[in-house]
Write a protein that holds these residues in place. Structure first.
Motif, PDB file in Angstrom:
ATOM      1  N   PRO A  78       0.802  -1.234   0.000  1.00  0.00           N
ATOM      2  CA  PRO A  78       0.000   0.000   0.000  1.00  0.00           C
ATOM      3  C   PRO A  78       0.830   1.276   0.000  1.00  0.00           C
ATOM      4  N   CYS A  79       1.822   1.382   0.892  1.00  0.00           N
ATOM      5  CA  CYS A  79       2.616   2.614   0.956  1.00  0.00           C
ATOM      6  C   CYS A  79       3.429   2.819  -0.313  1.00  0.00           C
ATOM      7  N   ASP A  80       3.835   1.716  -0.966  1.00  0.00           N
ATOM      8  CA  ASP A  80       4.603   1.831  -2.206  1.00  0.00           C
ATOM      9  C   ASP A  80       3.784   2.477  -3.316  1.00  0.00           C
ATOM     10  N   THR A  81       2.468   2.203  -3.335  1.00  0.00           N
ATOM     11  CA  THR A  81       1.647   2.699  -4.437  1.00  0.00           C
ATOM     12  C   THR A  81       1.557   4.225  -4.450  1.00  0.00           C
ATOM     13  N   TYR A  82       1.693   4.859  -3.292  1.00  0.00           N
ATOM     14  CA  TYR A  82       1.695   6.325  -3.256  1.00  0.00           C
ATOM     15  C   TYR A  82       2.920   6.869  -3.985  1.00  0.00           C
ATOM     16  N   SER A  83       4.062   6.225  -3.776  1.00  0.00           N
ATOM     17  CA  SER A  83       5.283   6.645  -4.471  1.00  0.00           C
ATOM     18  C   SER A  83       5.152   6.403  -5.969  1.00  0.00           C
ATOM     19  N   PHE A  84       4.580   5.263  -6.346  1.00  0.00           N
ATOM     20  CA  PHE A  84       4.382   4.939  -7.751  1.00  0.00           C
ATOM     21  C   PHE A  84       3.483   5.983  -8.416  1.00  0.00           C
ATOM     22  N   PRO A 104      -1.130  -7.057   0.135  1.00  0.00           N
ATOM     23  CA  PRO A 104      -1.418  -6.529   1.475  1.00  0.00           C
ATOM     24  C   PRO A 104      -0.158  -6.477   2.326  1.00  0.00           C
ATOM     25  N   CYS A 105      -0.193  -5.653   3.346  1.00  0.00           N
ATOM     26  CA  CYS A 105       0.956  -5.543   4.243  1.00  0.00           C
ATOM     27  C   CYS A 105       0.475  -5.257   5.660  1.00  0.00           C
ATOM     28  N   ASP A 106       0.910  -6.081   6.590  1.00  0.00           N
ATOM     29  CA  ASP A 106       0.585  -5.881   8.000  1.00  0.00           C
ATOM     30  C   ASP A 106       1.754  -5.283   8.759  1.00  0.00           C
ATOM     31  N   GLY A 107       2.729  -4.792   8.010  1.00  0.00           N
ATOM     32  CA  GLY A 107       3.900  -4.193   8.647  1.00  0.00           C
ATOM     33  C   GLY A 107       5.144  -5.033   8.429  1.00  0.00           C
ATOM     34  N   MET A 108       6.252  -4.362   8.191  1.00  0.00           N
ATOM     35  CA  MET A 108       7.529  -5.031   7.974  1.00  0.00           C
ATOM     36  C   MET A 108       8.422  -4.916   9.212  1.00  0.00           C
ATOM     37  N   LYS A 124       0.183   5.140   7.532  1.00  0.00           N
ATOM     38  CA  LYS A 124      -0.884   6.092   7.219  1.00  0.00           C
ATOM     39  C   LYS A 124      -2.013   5.460   6.419  1.00  0.00           C
ATOM     40  N   SER A 125      -1.731   4.309   5.771  1.00  0.00           N
ATOM     41  CA  SER A 125      -2.764   3.736   4.911  1.00  0.00           C
ATOM     42  C   SER A 125      -2.489   2.281   4.567  1.00  0.00           C
ATOM     43  N   LYS A 126      -3.520   1.471   4.612  1.00  0.00           N
ATOM     44  CA  LYS A 126      -3.479   0.092   4.140  1.00  0.00           C
ATOM     45  C   LYS A 126      -4.135  -0.016   2.770  1.00  0.00           C
ATOM     46  N   LYS A 127      -4.416   1.133   2.170  1.00  0.00           N
ATOM     47  CA  LYS A 127      -5.127   1.189   0.899  1.00  0.00           C
ATOM     48  C   LYS A 127      -4.151   1.378  -0.263  1.00  0.00           C
ATOM     49  N   HIS A 128      -4.339   0.592  -1.319  1.00  0.00           N
ATOM     50  CA  HIS A 128      -3.557   0.766  -2.543  1.00  0.00           C
ATOM     51  C   HIS A 128      -4.227   1.839  -3.395  1.00  0.00           C
ATOM     52  N   VAL A 129      -3.457   2.785  -3.874  1.00  0.00           N
ATOM     53  CA  VAL A 129      -4.045   3.856  -4.683  1.00  0.00           C
ATOM     54  C   VAL A 129      -3.872   3.612  -6.177  1.00  0.00           C
ATOM     55  N   VAL A 130      -3.133   2.565  -6.543  1.00  0.00           N
ATOM     56  CA  VAL A 130      -2.986   2.204  -7.953  1.00  0.00           C
ATOM     57  C   VAL A 130      -2.618   0.724  -8.046  1.00  0.00           C
ATOM     58  N   TYR A 131      -3.237   0.025  -8.982  1.00  0.00           N
ATOM     59  CA  TYR A 131      -2.880  -1.378  -9.253  1.00  0.00           C
ATOM     60  C   TYR A 131      -3.652  -1.865 -10.469  1.00  0.00           C
ATOM     61  N   ASP A 132      -3.142  -2.941 -11.084  1.00  0.00           N
ATOM     62  CA  ASP A 132      -3.851  -3.604 -12.175  1.00  0.00           C
ATOM     63  C   ASP A 132      -4.677  -4.765 -11.644  1.00  0.00           C
ATOM     64  N   GLU A 133      -4.188  -5.383 -10.614  1.00  0.00           N
ATOM     65  CA  GLU A 133      -4.970  -6.393  -9.908  1.00  0.00           C
ATOM     66  C   GLU A 133      -4.504  -6.434  -8.459  1.00  0.00           C
ATOM     67  N   GLU A 138      -8.427  -5.494   0.300  1.00  0.00           N
ATOM     68  CA  GLU A 138      -8.031  -4.097   0.287  1.00  0.00           C
ATOM     69  C   GLU A 138      -8.215  -3.475   1.663  1.00  0.00           C
ATOM     70  N   GLY A 139      -7.301  -2.588   2.039  1.00  0.00           N
ATOM     71  CA  GLY A 139      -7.400  -1.912   3.325  1.00  0.00           C
ATOM     72  C   GLY A 139      -7.936  -0.504   3.177  1.00  0.00           C
ATOM     73  N   GLU A 140      -7.795   0.286   4.226  1.00  0.00           N
ATOM     74  CA  GLU A 140      -8.298   1.656   4.241  1.00  0.00           C
ATOM     75  C   GLU A 140      -7.230   2.596   4.774  1.00  0.00           C
ATOM     76  N   GLU A 141      -7.418   3.877   4.500  1.00  0.00           N
ATOM     77  CA  GLU A 141      -6.577   4.883   5.136  1.00  0.00           C
ATOM     78  C   GLU A 141      -6.848   4.834   6.632  1.00  0.00           C
ATOM     79  N   GLN A 142      -5.853   5.188   7.435  1.00  0.00           N
ATOM     80  CA  GLN A 142      -6.033   5.074   8.875  1.00  0.00           C
ATOM     81  C   GLN A 142      -5.338   6.199   9.621  1.00  0.00           C
ATOM     82  N   GLU A 143      -5.801   6.383  10.834  1.00  0.00           N
ATOM     83  CA  GLU A 143      -5.184   7.391  11.695  1.00  0.00           C
ATOM     84  C   GLU A 143      -3.803   6.900  12.122  1.00  0.00           C
TER      85      GLU A 143
END
Length: 290
Positions: A78-84, A104-108, A124-133, A138-143
């Motif tokens: 999820p966090c990678d997709t923001y950079s992409f 998905p990612c539960d933390g590294m 900040k977010s478990k949500k992917h903002v871009v993907y083909d599949e 899918e997760g959500e943005e979070q506090e």
């Protein structure tokens, strides 16, 4: 999850959707994971891994990979997709040449401490903002509490903050790992590689140079940093470089309204737009937490 990713990558290679796969490969130790390219099912089944140490953000690699022959598959957390997305906005990645699978990612984990990485503790977010599949749910943005340390620094006196950063930046050995891994640092010719600058590719000769490299770099990515935390992750001296970027993110949010770099590919960054009610240098700004 690892087997599922391998099987799907093999399918996409077999049907010709992609020609190459970019993922993670184990090094000398189980925690020694590095980005790697795979061109066959045999290579994937032999070396591909996906575990709690796959913290590397694949987005920046796609700048070069998307310009090679043949479409490439990459897996993005999820966090990678923001950079992409941010790199797409800046026209640095050729989108049609990259097939993105969101994972998905539960933390590294931090391989040195085995604890969850700081950026994952303040995700900040478990949500992917871009993907083909998408594989998995899918997760959500979070506090998150990602600005807590920034607020502590802001509460210090100017002298205390200066001493804090002098102590941290004095450990810098100018290995350039932070710049090289940062998705927002994508210039083909970096100002710090200029042989006429007197500071190209070398450790600082004095305290001024120590400060200058990191502070100028932070200014260069202001408004474009997605807070992926790669700079701090790869720093061999454990300098909390992400705090410089988070300070800028926090200021931009307070001065211009909430903004998340990479959330989409259309919205212009606050520092790239100009309105009559923008904050001016002569205006005294009072922080909301003061």
């Amino acid at each position: 999850m690892q087997e599922q990713l391998i099987n799907r990558a093999c399918e996409l290679l077999a049907d010709g959707t992609v020609k190459r796969v970019f993922g993670w490969k184990k090094g000398l130790f189980d925690s020694d994971i590095t980005p790697a390219e795979f061109s066959s099912a045999e290579e994937l089944k032999k070396d591909f891994v996906f575990n709690d140490y796959c913290g590397a953000n694949m987005s920046k690699y796609m700048i070069a990979e998307s310009r090679k022959e043949g479409r490439i598959l990459t897996f993005l957390k999820p966090c990678d997709t923001y950079s992409f997305n941010q790199l797409l906005k800046e026209h640095r990645i050729i989108r049609e040449n990259v097939y993105v699978i969101g994972v998905p990612c539960d933390g590294m984990k931090n391989p040195e401490t085995e604890a969850r990485a700081e950026r994952c503790e303040n995700c900040k977010s478990k949500k992917h903002v871009v993907y083909d599949e998408l594989i998995g749910e899918e997760g959500e943005e979070q506090e998150s509490n990602r600005f807590a340390l920034v607020k502590k620094l802001e509460a210090m006196t100017a002298s205390e903050r200066f001493e804090f950063w002098r102590g941290e930046l004095s450990r810098c050995i100018r290995c350039n790992a932070c710049r090289n891994v940062c998705p927002a640092c994508s210039c083909e010719n970096c100002v710090f590689d200029n042989p006429n600058s007197g500071i190209a590719q070398k450790a600082a000769a004095d305290s001024f140079e120590e400060n200058m490299f990191h502070i100028i770099r932070a200014f260069h990515v202001a408004g474009r940093c997605t807070d992926c935390g790669e700079c701090s992750r790869v720093c061999p001296q454990h300098i909390p470089l992400h705090l410089l970027n988070r300070k800028f993110i926090k200021d931009i949010d307070e001065l211009y309204g909430d903004f998340q770099a990479g959330a989409d590919t259309e919205t212009r960054a606050p520092l790239n737009t100009y309105e009559k009610n923008d904050v001016e240098p002569s205006v005294v700004h009072t922080r909301g937490n003061e």
